[in-house]
Write an enzyme that holds these catalytic residues in place. Sequence first.
Site, PDB file in Angstrom:
ATOM      1  N   GLY A  29      51.134  -2.815  42.854  1.00 32.90           N
ATOM      2  CA  GLY A  29      50.286  -2.959  43.358  1.00 32.90           C
ATOM      3  C   GLY A  29      48.841  -4.149  43.272  1.00 32.90           C
ATOM      4  O   GLY A  29      49.026  -4.555  41.935  1.00 32.90           O
ATOM      5  N   LEU A  30      48.433  -4.459  43.935  1.00 33.34           N
ATOM      6  CA  LEU A  30      46.718  -5.234  43.388  1.00 33.34           C
ATOM      7  C   LEU A  30      46.212  -5.329  43.041  1.00 33.34           C
ATOM      8  O   LEU A  30      45.907  -3.099  42.578  1.00 33.34           O
ATOM      9  CB  LEU A  30      46.073  -5.313  44.504  1.00 33.34           C
ATOM     10  CG  LEU A  30      46.558  -6.369  45.553  1.00 33.34           C
ATOM     11  CD1 LEU A  30      45.874  -6.248  47.253  1.00 33.34           C
ATOM     12  CD2 LEU A  30      47.140  -7.701  45.050  1.00 33.34           C
ATOM     13  N   SER A  31      45.551  -5.949  41.915  1.00 34.73           N
ATOM     14  CA  SER A  31      44.462  -5.011  40.515  1.00 34.73           C
ATOM     15  C   SER A  31      43.151  -4.315  42.153  1.00 34.73           C
ATOM     16  O   SER A  31      42.768  -4.272  43.005  1.00 34.73           O
ATOM     17  CB  SER A  31      43.407  -6.185  40.084  1.00 34.73           C
ATOM     18  OG  SER A  31      42.367  -5.083  39.756  1.00 34.73           O
ATOM     19  N   GLY A  32      42.864  -2.868  41.240  1.00 36.23           N
ATOM     20  CA  GLY A  32      42.653  -2.342  42.290  1.00 36.23           C
ATOM     21  C   GLY A  32      42.871  -1.410  43.364  1.00 36.23           C
ATOM     22  O   GLY A  32      42.206  -0.333  43.925  1.00 36.23           O
ATOM     23  N   GLY A  38      45.025   0.743  42.961  1.00 31.34           N
ATOM     24  CA  GLY A  38      45.135   2.904  42.865  1.00 31.34           C
ATOM     25  C   GLY A  38      45.530   2.907  41.888  1.00 31.34           C
ATOM     26  O   GLY A  38      46.090   3.985  41.429  1.00 31.34           O
ATOM     27  N   LYS A  39      46.663   1.473  41.422  1.00 35.23           N
ATOM     28  CA  LYS A  39      48.041   2.615  40.730  1.00 35.23           C
ATOM     29  C   LYS A  39      47.826   3.364  39.024  1.00 35.23           C
ATOM     30  O   LYS A  39      47.816   3.905  38.712  1.00 35.23           O
ATOM     31  CB  LYS A  39      48.837   0.841  39.856  1.00 35.23           C
ATOM     32  CG  LYS A  39      48.997   0.221  40.315  1.00 35.23           C
ATOM     33  CD  LYS A  39      49.701  -1.632  40.078  1.00 35.23           C
ATOM     34  CE  LYS A  39      48.499  -1.867  39.162  1.00 35.23           C
ATOM     35  NZ  LYS A  39      47.699  -2.774  40.161  1.00 35.23           N
ATOM     36  N   SER A  40      46.844   2.549  38.856  1.00 34.60           N
ATOM     37  CA  SER A  40      46.359   3.726  37.015  1.00 34.60           C
ATOM     38  C   SER A  40      46.003   5.490  37.483  1.00 34.60           C
ATOM     39  O   SER A  40      45.986   6.249  36.597  1.00 34.60           O
ATOM     40  CB  SER A  40      44.691   2.689  36.255  1.00 34.60           C
ATOM     41  OG  SER A  40      44.865   1.716  36.382  1.00 34.60           O
ATOM     42  N   SER A  85      52.823  -6.476  38.346  1.00 35.51           N
ATOM     43  CA  SER A  85      53.970  -6.805  38.963  1.00 35.51           C
ATOM     44  C   SER A  85      53.990  -7.628  39.670  1.00 35.51           C
ATOM     45  O   SER A  85      55.033  -7.379  40.442  1.00 35.51           O
ATOM     46  CB  SER A  85      55.230  -6.309  38.491  1.00 35.51           C
ATOM     47  OG  SER A  85      54.757  -4.291  39.342  1.00 35.51           O
TER      48      SER A  85
HETATM   49  P1  ADP Z   1      44.346  -0.782  39.938  1.00 33.38           P
HETATM   50  O1  ADP Z   1      45.339   0.634  38.258  1.00 33.38           O
HETATM   51  O2  ADP Z   1      45.524  -1.118  40.200  1.00 33.38           O
HETATM   52  O3  ADP Z   1      43.800  -0.744  39.029  1.00 33.38           O
HETATM   53  P2  ADP Z   1      42.942   1.651  39.578  1.00 33.38           P
HETATM   54  O4  ADP Z   1      43.147   2.883  39.879  1.00 33.38           O
HETATM   55  O5  ADP Z   1      42.209   1.091  38.578  1.00 33.38           O
HETATM   56  O6  ADP Z   1      43.648   0.862  40.362  1.00 33.38           O
HETATM   57  O7  ADP Z   1      41.308   2.016  40.708  1.00 33.38           O
HETATM   58  C1  ADP Z   1      41.412   2.095  42.119  1.00 33.38           C
HETATM   59  C2  ADP Z   1      40.172   2.499  42.647  1.00 33.38           C
HETATM   60  O8  ADP Z   1      40.312   3.250  44.512  1.00 33.38           O
HETATM   61  C3  ADP Z   1      39.368   3.727  41.550  1.00 33.38           C
HETATM   62  O9  ADP Z   1      37.954   3.664  41.672  1.00 33.38           O
HETATM   63  C4  ADP Z   1      39.622   4.827  42.996  1.00 33.38           C
HETATM   64  O10 ADP Z   1      39.276   5.692  42.679  1.00 33.38           O
HETATM   65  C5  ADP Z   1      39.943   4.278  44.594  1.00 33.38           C
HETATM   66  N1  ADP Z   1      40.670   5.073  45.031  1.00 33.38           N
HETATM   67  C6  ADP Z   1      39.860   5.022  47.029  1.00 33.38           C
HETATM   68  N2  ADP Z   1      41.612   5.851  47.670  1.00 33.38           N
HETATM   69  C7  ADP Z   1      41.993   6.472  46.746  1.00 33.38           C
HETATM   70  C8  ADP Z   1      43.696   6.595  46.487  1.00 33.38           C
HETATM   71  N3  ADP Z   1      43.972   6.603  47.883  1.00 33.38           N
HETATM   72  N4  ADP Z   1      44.210   6.289  45.084  1.00 33.38           N
HETATM   73  C9  ADP Z   1      44.057   5.858  44.201  1.00 33.38           C
HETATM   74  N5  ADP Z   1      42.745   5.130  44.020  1.00 33.38           N
HETATM   75  C10 ADP Z   1      41.817   5.618  44.960  1.00 33.38           C
END
Ligand code: ADP
Length: 181
Positions: A16-19, A21-23, A90
């Site tokens: 998925g896109l950056s941000g 929620g993957k991590s 990815s």
């Molecule tokens: P990624 O790893 O995809 O770049 P992050 O997990 O670092 O994204 O960040 C995702 C952000 O979105 C976090 O601040 C998280 O709290 C917020 N968020 C809001 N709703 C959700 C959700 N349903 N699942 C995952 N993250 C979420």
Amino acid sequence: MSTPSPLSARLFWLTGLSGAGKSTLALALQHQLREAQWPVVLLDGDRLRQGLCADLDFSPQGRRENLRRAAELSRLLLEQGQLVIAAFISPLRSDRAMVRNIVGAQQFVEVFVRCPLAVCQARDVKGLYKKANSGQIPQFTGISAPYEAPEAPSLTLDTETASVQACSTALLDHVLQGVRR
Ligand code: ADP
């Protein structure tokens, strides 16, 4: 929860896109599985980029090699009976297909962490979109580099509309179904 055998080890690949929620979701899943004493390893794209893949750039070739290493590492871990959770943007279908080929289609479970670009930009957890939009980061996925959504993911989690808790529960349920199959 009973402990999985090596035969049921799987790679849960969060894209998925950056941000998106993957991590966040990968960490929550790791925590839940550890609590149940399952053998689980988390591979996070950001962390690999700090060491194992620190020599690579974000060109298509650099990204592909980054994912190839992640896939080979996953394969070694799967052979030892570990469940692997991988969180990598990815962005290209062809690169995710390469990962699937390396670990084996039976072991590869694609999870689409879906979130519209506008929402990811509004979250801007790491301040990267701001930099990308001002041209400080070239080849940034969603801004100046493509993201190809999975066509037939095993699971889709909509993080724009569902809470972290709801997405975590859905992911854990899916993992438990997968390893018992
Ligand atoms: P990624 O790893 O995809 O770049 P992050 O997990 O670092 O994204 O960040 C995702 C952000 O979105 C976090 O601040 C998280 O709290 C917020 N968020 C809001 N709703 C959700 C959700 N349903 N699942 C995952 N993250 C979420």
